[in-house]
Design a protein around this motif. Structure first.
Motif, PDB file in Angstrom:
ATOM      1  N   PRO A   1     -11.585 -30.705  18.060  1.00 55.70           N
ATOM      2  CA  PRO A   1      -9.963 -30.309  17.805  1.00 55.70           C
ATOM      3  C   PRO A   1      -9.414 -31.554  18.717  1.00 55.70           C
ATOM      4  CG  PRO A   1     -11.054 -28.113  18.308  1.00 55.70           C
ATOM      5  CD  PRO A   1     -12.102 -29.226  18.518  1.00 55.70           C
TER       6      PRO A   1
ATOM      7  N   TRP B   1     -14.950 -30.175  11.732  1.00 57.51           N
ATOM      8  CA  TRP B   1     -13.955 -31.047  12.466  1.00 57.51           C
ATOM      9  C   TRP B   1     -14.229 -32.345  11.889  1.00 57.51           C
ATOM     10  CZ3 TRP B   1     -16.633 -28.240  16.589  1.00 57.51           C
ATOM     11  CH2 TRP B   1     -15.999 -27.035  16.910  1.00 57.51           C
TER      12      TRP B   1
ATOM     13  N   GLU C   1     -21.122 -31.358  16.636  1.00 61.46           N
ATOM     14  CA  GLU C   1     -19.867 -31.522  15.807  1.00 61.46           C
ATOM     15  C   GLU C   1     -20.261 -31.723  14.347  1.00 61.46           C
ATOM     16  OE1 GLU C   1     -20.775 -32.962  19.090  1.00 61.46           O
ATOM     17  OE2 GLU C   1     -18.866 -34.450  18.730  1.00 61.46           O
TER      18      GLU C   1
END
Length: 708
Positions: free
Chosen positions: A442, A470, A465
Motif C-alpha cells: 500500500p 498490490w 508482494e
C-alpha cells in the motif's frame, strides 16, 4: 593514576591519530605526571583538554559520569566532532540520552561476564547504549558474541578492537636464546590478589629447585588486595614478597620501567584461578610479554588456544602443570624457542599499526566518500525519503545512506501495512528528491498516485508482494525503477506484471561480509545450519533427510536450527496443513534413533554472526526463494553452502553448491569433510560472496540507482 584505562586511552589516541583523525583527548583528572600525556601533546593533530585546568570542571571532587557527560557536551559544542570514543558503561549510559547519541564509538569493559549476572536492568542499560552507539568496540570475539546474544541491538554494531600494545621509546625486546648457564628468570607484573594466584607463584622458585631447575621470581607492583573472604591474605602475600625463597620484589614502578624489568626476564606468569577461565577479556600483559619476546605461562582457554595454538607448551591449570611447563623449558631450549615464537607472532596482531588499520576500515565504512555523481544531481545534498511498514531488510542500507555526506534521509514509518500518518507522508513528498518504497505494498500505491512531477520513485519488490494484488494496482507509469533481488525474480516480476523491462532492475541483497567473517569454533565442519524453517515450504523435512543420512556413518554431524518456531507465527499456525507438517516433523525427530540428539533448535535472534561460528555448512532446502540470504551469510562466515535446486538458485549461487537431491547433498558434505576439503571449500565460498554481494558493493549499486 596510571592504570589499564590510562594505557588504553594513550593507545587509542595514538591509533586514531595514525588512522588519520584529528583527536581531542579529554582528561578526567588533573595532570600530576606527564608520562602518558606529554608524548600525546607532541603528536600532530592531537589536542589534550584538561577540564580542571581550563575551568570546565570544579576539581574539588572526583568527576562523576554525569560531570563527564556535561564536560564532553561543552567541548563538543565548541567544535562538533564526527565521532566520540568513550570507555566505560556508566559514562556511555549517561551519554546515550544526550546530544552525542549516534556519534558514540563505545568501548565496553565492564559488561557482566556471565548470563547469570545479566539481569533485566543491565540488559536495558546496554540496549540504550547500543542504540545510541554507531559502533561498539569489543576487546575479544568472546565478548562480542556474548554481547550480541544478550543485547540484540548490539548485533551489526559490534566490531573487534583488541588491546593495543605500544612499547616505550628505547625499549628493546628480550635477546633471543634460552637462559643457558644462569637461573631461569620468571616475572609477574600487576596487582597481588587471590584469584591471580600471586601467592602461589612465590613458591615456584623453591619447588623448581627440588626438580633441579634454578629459578628466581621477579614481582613488580605494590597493590596488595584486601580480600574480605581471606583477611589474612594481604599479610601472607607481603611476607612472601619480602622473604620468599628466590623471590625478588621490585615494588611499584611506572609502566615503562615495569616493561624493562619484564624484558630482562625469561618467562612471564599469567596463571590464574580457574574461576577466571570464562573471562571475556584478553590480558594486555600477555600481549606485552609477547611483544617483548617473553613467553607466558597461562591457563588453557578457547581464547588462549586461538591466540597461541592448541599445542602451545606453556598452558597450565594447576601448580603441577606450571612446574611441569617451567621444568620442560628450563631443560629444553627448543621448546623455549617455540614458546617465544608463538607469543611474539600472536602479539604482532596487536601493534599500533594493526590498530590503526582496523580503525581506518571502520572509518571508511562509517564515513563514505561523497559521490560526484550524486552531487551532480543537485547543488545541495540529495534528499531521500524511505517509506515502509517494516525495515528489517533495509536497516544496513539505511545506515549507509544516513552516513553519506551527500545525502539527507527522512523515514516515513508506517505503523502497519495499510496504516500511516497521511500528513507525514505528504510532507515527505513535498520535501524529497527521491522516494524509496521498501515493499511493493500500500505504501508504493499511495506514493505512486501522489508523487510530484520530476520526483523519482523507487520501489523494492520482495517475493511476498509479487503474488499479492498490490503490483496489479500499482501505477507503474509513476515508478522510475522496481528493484528485484535476483535475476530469476526480475524475470518473474516482468512475466507476472507485464511491466516494461527497462523499469525492472536487479540489485542483490547485501551481505555484511566483515561482520560475518569470524573464526570458527572447534568441530564446526560437522555442524549443519538452517536459518528460518517456517512456513513449510522451507522444507525442514528435506534437511532432516540430509542429517539422517550423514549420521548413519558419523554421529558427529548435527543440525542446528535458528528460527522462530511455526506456532510463533499466527498466520502459519492457523492453517491445518502447516500444523500437520510440523507435528509430523517433530514426531519424526523424537522417534528416530539417528535424529534424536542430532537436531538442536536455537532461539531466533539477531546474533546470526555469532551463531554461525559453530556452523560448517548452511543448508537451503526450500521449494522456492527470491534470494535466500542464509547460504550467503554462511559463506561470508566461512561455511560451505549446500542448496537444493529451487527455481533461480543457479542465478545467485555457483552451481557447485547446488545438489539435485538430499541424498546427493549428504554425500557431498560427507566427502568434503572426510577428504579434508572443508576448509578450502569454505574459503572459496567466502571469496565468492565477498566478490558478489558485499555490503559495500551493494551500497554502491544503490548509490548509482539513486543518483540517476
Amino acid at each position: 593514576m596510571i592504570d589499564g584505562s590510562a594505557i588504553w586511552a594513550q593507545g587509542m589516541v595514538q591509533a586514531l591519530a595514525r588512522a588519520g583523525c584529528e583527536v581531542t583527548l579529554v582528561l578526567k583528572a588533573p595532570v600530576r605526571t606527564g608520562r602518558l600525556v606529554d608524548p600525546l601533546r607532541a603528536l600532530p593533530g592531537v589536542t589534550v583538554r584538561s577540564p580542571h585546568a581550563e575551568g570546565l570542571f570544579d576539581g574539588s571532587r572526583g568527576m562523576s559520569a554525569k560531570d563527564a557527560a556535561r564536560v564532553l557536551d561543552s567541548v563538543d559544542a565548541e567544535n562538533p566532532h564526527d565521532l566520540v570514543v568513550v570507555r566505560g558503561r556508566r559514562l556511555a549510559a549517561k551519554l546515550s540520552a544526550g546530544s552525542l547519541a549516534g556519534r558514540l564509538w563505545t568501548y565496553l569493559t565492564d559488561v557482566p561476564q556471565s548470563a547469570a549476572e545479566f539481569d533485566t536492568a543491565a540488559k536495558a542499560e546496554l540496549r540504550r547504549i547500543a542504540d545510541a552507539s554507531r559502533l561498539l568496540l569489543c576487546q575479544t570475539e568472546e565478548l562480542r558474541g556474548f554481547l550480541e546474544s544478550a543485547v540484540p541491538a548490539a548485533a551489526g554494531k559490534s566490531v573487534l578492537f583488541p588491546p593495543v600494545v605500544v612499547l616505550p621509546d628505547g625499549l628493546e625486546p628480550r635477546p633471543p636464546g634460552s637462559p643457558d648457564g644462569r637461573a631461569l628468570r620468571l616475572v609477574y607484573t600487576g596487582k597481588f590478589a587471590p584469584r591471580w594466584n600471586t601467592y602461589e607463584m612465590t613458591s615456584l622458585p623453591r619447588l623448581l629447585s627440588i626438580r633441579g631447575v634454578d629459578a628466581e621470581l621477579h614481582m613488580v607492583g605494590d597493590k596488595i588486595h584486601d580480600d574480605p573472604a581471606d583477611p589474612a591474605f594481604a599479610t601472607r602475600m607481603r611476607t612472601a614478597l619480602e622473604s620468599g625463597e628466590g623471590v625478588v620484589w621490585h615494588g611499584g614502578h611506572p609502566r615503562a620501567e615495569a616493561m624493562r624489568l619484564t624484558a630482562a626476564c625469561d618467562v612471564g606468569l599469567s596463571w590464574r584461578h580457574p574461576d577466571m577461565d570464562a573471562s571475556l577479556e584478553l590480558s594486555t600483559k600477555v600481549l606485552e610479554c609477547g611483544t617483548l619476546g617473553v613467553p607466558v605461562v597461562l591457563n588453557r582457554t578457547p581464547m588462549h588456544e586461538r591466540l597461541l595454538g592448541a599445542d602451545y607448551p606453556l598452558f597450565a591449570a594447576t601448580e603441577d602443570d606450571v612446574l611441569d611447563a617451567l621444568t620442560l623449558i628450563g631443560k629444553n631450549p627448543d621448546v623455549f624457542t617455540l614458546a617465544v615464537d608463538r607469543c611474539r607472532s600472536a602479539a604482532a596482531d596487536f601493534t599500533l599499526d594493526a590498530a590503526a588499520d582496523r580503525l581506518r576500515a571502520y572509518l571508511a565504512q562509517t564515513f563514505p566518500e561523497p559521490s560526484e555523481k550524486v552531487l551532480a544531481v543537485k547543488e545541495r545534498r540529495l534528499r531521500i525519503g524511505v517509506a515502509s511498514h517494516d525495515l528489517k531488510f533495509f536497516t544496513r542500507l539505511l545506515d549507509y545512506l544516513r552516513s553519506r555526506p551527500d545525502m539527507e534521509i527522512r523515514v516515513d514509518h508506517w505503523s502497519a501495512l495499510k496504516a500511516h500518518d497521511e500528513k507525514r507522508s505528504q510532507d515527505l513528498i513535498d520535501w524529497a528528491d527521491v522516494i524509496i518504497c521498501e515493499w511493493c505494498g500500500p505504501n508504493a500505491l499511495w506514493y505512486a498516485d501522489r508523487k510530484r512531477p520530476g520526483q523519482r520513485l523507487v520501489v523494492r519488490l520482495h517475493r511476498f508482494e509479487l503474488y499479492a494484488a498490490w503490483p496489479k494496482k500499482l501505477n507503474i507509469g509513476a515508478v522510475d525503477e522496481v528493484i528485484c533481488v535476483s535475476p530469476h525474480y526480475n524475470d518473474l516480476t516482468r512475466e507476472i506484471t507485464g511491466w516494461p523491462a527497462e523499469k525492472v532492475v536487479t540489485v542483490p541483497n547485501w551481505v555484511d561480509v566483515d561482520q560475518l567473517d569470524r573464526p570458527k569454533l572447534q568441530g564446526a565442519e560437522h555442524h549443519l545450519g538452517m536459518i528460518g524453517i517456517a512456513p513449510s515450504r522451507k522444507r525442514l523435512d528435506l534437511a532432516l533427510d540430509v542429517v539422517e543420512q550423514l549420521r548413519r556413518d558419523d554421529p558427529r554431524f548435527t543440525l542446528f536450527v535458528k528460527s522462530k518456531l511455526p506456532w510463533e507465527y499466527w498466520w502459519i499456525w492457523q492453517k491445518d496443513d502447516e500444523r500437520d507438517h510440523y507435528e509430523k516433523l517433530l514426531r519424526r525427530i523424537r522417534r528416530s534413533k539417528l535424529l534424536s540428539g542430532g537436531v538442536v533448535f536455537d532461539s531466533y535472534g539477531r546474533d546470526v554472526a555469532s551463531w554461525l561460528r559453530r556452523i560448517g555448512f548452511v543448508l537451503s532446502t526450500s521449494d522456492d526463494e527470491s534470494f535466500h540470504l542464509a547460504p550467503a551469510e554462511g559463506m561470508a562466515s566461512g561455511a560451505v553452502p549446500a542448496l537444493l535446486p529451487w527455481p533461480g538458485a543457479e542465478t545467485i549461487y555457483d552451481r557447485r553448491w547446488i545438489h539435485e537431491t538430499p541424498s546427493a547433498m549428504a554425500a557431498s558434505i560427507a566427502a568434503t569433510v572426510s577428504e579434508g576439503r572443508w576448509q578450502a571449500e569454505a574459503e572459496l565460498a567466502r571469496t565468492q560472496v565477498r566478490n558478489a554481494y558485499s555490503l559495500t558493493d551493494v551500497c554502491n549499486q544503490w548509490t548509482d540507482v539513486l543518483a540517476q
